[in-house]
Design a protein around this motif. Structure first.
Motif, mmCIF file in Angstrom:
data_model
loop_
_atom_site.group_PDB
_atom_site.id
_atom_site.type_symbol
_atom_site.label_atom_id
_atom_site.label_comp_id
_atom_site.label_asym_id
_atom_site.label_seq_id
_atom_site.Cartn_x
_atom_site.Cartn_y
_atom_site.Cartn_z
ATOM 1 N N GLN A 153 -4.567 -12.740 -3.366
ATOM 2 C CA GLN A 153 -5.314 -11.115 -3.439
ATOM 3 C C GLN A 153 -4.613 -9.904 -2.779
ATOM 4 O O GLN A 153 -4.700 -8.813 -3.645
ATOM 5 N N LEU A 154 -3.780 -10.117 -1.664
ATOM 6 C CA LEU A 154 -3.016 -8.866 -1.365
ATOM 7 C C LEU A 154 -1.969 -8.445 -2.483
ATOM 8 O O LEU A 154 -1.652 -7.303 -2.462
ATOM 9 N N GLU A 155 -1.268 -9.636 -3.020
ATOM 10 C CA GLU A 155 -0.477 -9.120 -4.013
ATOM 11 C C GLU A 155 -0.954 -8.470 -5.287
ATOM 12 O O GLU A 155 -0.482 -7.644 -5.858
ATOM 13 N N ASN A 156 -2.361 -9.154 -5.452
ATOM 14 C CA ASN A 156 -3.055 -8.300 -6.538
ATOM 15 C C ASN A 156 -3.368 -6.995 -6.467
ATOM 16 O O ASN A 156 -3.254 -5.795 -7.299
ATOM 17 N N LEU A 157 -3.701 -6.605 -5.055
ATOM 18 C CA LEU A 157 -4.132 -5.458 -4.497
ATOM 19 C C LEU A 157 -2.967 -4.286 -4.663
ATOM 20 O O LEU A 157 -2.843 -3.341 -4.944
ATOM 21 N N SER B 250 -2.497 -1.098 -6.801
ATOM 22 C CA SER B 250 -2.013 0.058 -6.190
ATOM 23 C C SER B 250 -1.049 0.974 -6.937
ATOM 24 O O SER B 250 -0.971 1.990 -7.024
ATOM 25 N N LEU B 251 -0.047 0.141 -7.325
ATOM 26 C CA LEU B 251 1.322 0.492 -7.610
ATOM 27 C C LEU B 251 0.985 0.990 -8.996
ATOM 28 O O LEU B 251 1.408 2.087 -9.630
ATOM 29 N N HIS B 252 0.141 0.437 -9.956
ATOM 30 C CA HIS B 252 -0.263 0.811 -11.324
ATOM 31 C C HIS B 252 -1.269 1.968 -11.307
ATOM 32 O O HIS B 252 -0.711 2.989 -11.955
ATOM 33 N N ILE B 253 -2.069 2.063 -10.129
ATOM 34 C CA ILE B 253 -3.118 3.346 -9.939
ATOM 35 C C ILE B 253 -2.107 4.658 -9.564
ATOM 36 O O ILE B 253 -2.255 5.628 -10.099
#
Length: 112
Positions: A57-61, A65-68
């Motif tokens: 989940q942290l990797e997905n977040l 966040s990088l995409h955002i």
């Protein structure tokens, strides 16, 4: 002779009972310890699974966040371009209005 043998036999039987009781208590303690170890192992497995899930989940977040952040940077670039276009567009509109006003003043003066 018989009495000494009987006393010795009774003493051995008492020792056997005592040893058997001690052995049973030790066996119960071992079973309790084994049960506790199995529970600890089960909990450890559950915690490991949850930690792995949280890591995913942290990797997905982090990815989100990088995409955002990338999208925000692109959006800021587009806003800067739009502001520049609006500035130059405003200059042209002001120039057209001034020339139109001067033209109207000239026509008013010419017809007077």
């Amino acid at each position: 002779g018989d009495r000494a043998t009987d006393e010795h036999t009774m003493q051995l039987q008492e020792e056997n009972r005592s040893l058997l009781e001690e052995l049973l208590q030790t066996h119960d303690s071992v079973q309790t310890a084994e049960k506790t170890l199995v529970e600890i192992s089960s909990l450890n497995s559950i915690f490991s699974t949850q930690i792995r899930e949280q890591a995913e989940q942290l990797e997905n977040l982090l990815d989100e966040s990088l995409h955002i952040t990338t999208n925000f940077k692109r959006g800021n670039i587009e806003l800067d371009k739009t502001l520049e276009r609006n500035k130059s567009g405003s200059k042209y509109i002001i120039c057209i209005i001034i020339f139109a006003a001067l033209g109207l003043l000239f026509l008013d003066w010419y017809q007077s």
